[in-house]
Design an enzyme around this catalytic site. Sequence first.
Site, short mmCIF file in Angstrom:
data_model
loop_
_atom_site.label_atom_id
_atom_site.label_comp_id
_atom_site.label_asym_id
_atom_site.label_seq_id
_atom_site.Cartn_x
_atom_site.Cartn_y
_atom_site.Cartn_z
N ARG A 186 -4.49 -1.18 -0.94
CA ARG A 186 -5.66 -0.67 -1.65
C ARG A 186 -5.35 -0.54 -3.15
O ARG A 186 -4.19 -0.55 -3.56
CB ARG A 186 -6.09 0.69 -1.09
CG ARG A 186 -6.69 0.65 0.29
CD ARG A 186 -6.91 2.04 0.86
NE ARG A 186 -5.66 2.72 1.16
CZ ARG A 186 -5.58 3.97 1.63
NH1 ARG A 186 -6.68 4.68 1.82
NH2 ARG A 186 -4.40 4.51 1.91
N LYS A 207 -2.64 6.35 -3.39
CA LYS A 207 -1.68 7.22 -2.71
C LYS A 207 -0.83 7.99 -3.72
O LYS A 207 -0.76 7.66 -4.89
CB LYS A 207 -0.78 6.40 -1.78
CG LYS A 207 -1.52 5.80 -0.59
CD LYS A 207 -2.20 6.86 0.27
CE LYS A 207 -1.20 7.75 1.00
NZ LYS A 207 -1.88 8.77 1.85
N TYR A 222 -4.95 10.56 -3.97
CA TYR A 222 -4.59 11.39 -2.82
C TYR A 222 -3.19 11.95 -3.06
O TYR A 222 -2.28 11.22 -3.47
CB TYR A 222 -4.59 10.56 -1.53
CG TYR A 222 -5.97 10.20 -1.03
CD1 TYR A 222 -6.85 11.16 -0.58
CD2 TYR A 222 -6.39 8.87 -1.00
CE1 TYR A 222 -8.12 10.83 -0.12
CE2 TYR A 222 -7.65 8.52 -0.54
CZ TYR A 222 -8.51 9.51 -0.11
OH TYR A 222 -9.77 9.18 0.34
N HIS A 263 -1.86 15.16 -0.91
CA HIS A 263 -1.37 15.77 0.33
C HIS A 263 -0.09 16.56 0.07
O HIS A 263 0.94 16.37 0.73
CB HIS A 263 -1.14 14.69 1.40
CG HIS A 263 -2.39 13.95 1.79
ND1 HIS A 263 -3.40 14.54 2.51
CD2 HIS A 263 -2.78 12.67 1.54
CE1 HIS A 263 -4.37 13.66 2.70
NE2 HIS A 263 -4.02 12.52 2.12
N GLU A 268 -8.30 14.60 -1.76
CA GLU A 268 -8.56 15.25 -0.47
C GLU A 268 -8.99 16.71 -0.59
O GLU A 268 -9.45 17.30 0.39
CB GLU A 268 -7.34 15.15 0.45
CG GLU A 268 -6.16 16.05 0.10
CD GLU A 268 -5.23 15.43 -0.92
OE1 GLU A 268 -4.18 16.04 -1.19
OE2 GLU A 268 -5.54 14.34 -1.46
N ASP A 274 -0.34 12.75 7.52
CA ASP A 274 -0.16 12.93 6.07
C ASP A 274 -0.25 14.39 5.66
O ASP A 274 0.09 14.75 4.52
CB ASP A 274 -1.15 12.07 5.27
CG ASP A 274 -2.59 12.28 5.68
OD1 ASP A 274 -2.87 13.22 6.45
OD2 ASP A 274 -3.46 11.50 5.24
#
Length: 363
Positions: free
Chosen positions: A15, A74, A93, A95, A117, A270
């Site tokens: 991505r 990510k 993201y 996490h 997120e 994750d």
Amino acid sequence: MEIGVPKETKDQEFRVGLSPSSVRVLRENGHTIFVETQAGTGAGFMDGEYVSAGAEIVPTPEAVWHRELVVKVKEPLTTEYKFLHKEQILFTYLHLAADRKLTEYLIDCGTSAIAYETVEQPGANKLPLLSPMSIIAGRLSVQFGARYLERQQGGRGVLLGGVPGVKAGKVVILGGGVVGTEAAKIAVGMGATVQILDVNVERLSYLETLFGSRVELLYSNSAHIEAAVKDADLLIGAVLVPGRRAPILVSRELVKQMRPGSVIVDVAVDQGGCVETLHSTSHTNPIYLDEGVVHYGVPNMPGAVPWTATQALNNSTLPYVVQLANLGIKALAVNPALAKGLNVQNHRLVHPAVQEVFPDLVS
């Protein structure tokens, strides 16, 4: 504003943070976009498409990372930590609840880190930037689970849909949110027997209107989890506690009681995962056996379908990216949902849920 779009470095993560069409919108707003060469190739977007949209292609990650706003997919890996700095807004993201090392580094370097997120619409209990990837991950969880149930892949040789005269496979889904709902849609479509467990009675009522009698809906408690998991051919972890580590719902002792060759796919990996025996894997090495059960723990599942996933993600993130580009960090004062996404700023851990995970890091 100068915006950097680096090529993702996570294992088989294809991505990309901005698609060419998103670049065009940002250029129309007067911003300058620097895209690392071949950043979008894995998703089907060539460098020439970015140039046509108004971006500048640069040959190294350094050339994109020192920009005012960096848009990724990510979280930064250790090899990218050196690029983080105080004058930078990072939008991706993160996490952090499952990654103490990254949390500590973001605090140390002072980057303003906004996590997709945890962007949350106030009062609506909706996570608009997590939702599109949750939809994809939920659908893929059954697709991958069905594959690894095949005997040649290490599974027990079960066809989820069964055939006339042979019962269908059983899919148990822990969590009835977006991931669980989408997983159930695919499992029902395949003809599997499906159970969903959730602690939210209102959500269970909604799922009844959606699925009717095609899915068995159970209140999630230890007794119901134990009975369901023992008999599952495919167990899907779909638990989400926004910003926090996922609770362990399935112990090693319970995994031992599953049939050999059963499969566990934990979409919550994750955020730490909800199965005691499951740890993160990768697209290169997606599975392992533990207690005779196949475990799948890839934390970036949507990376397997990057053409679809990149566009779905951009459809949701672009309005926030435009706002950040137009207003900088002041956008947080204008947009309460975006403000909820802020995890780290000015050498401080600021997100309440992540603070609960790492209380010793709160200044």
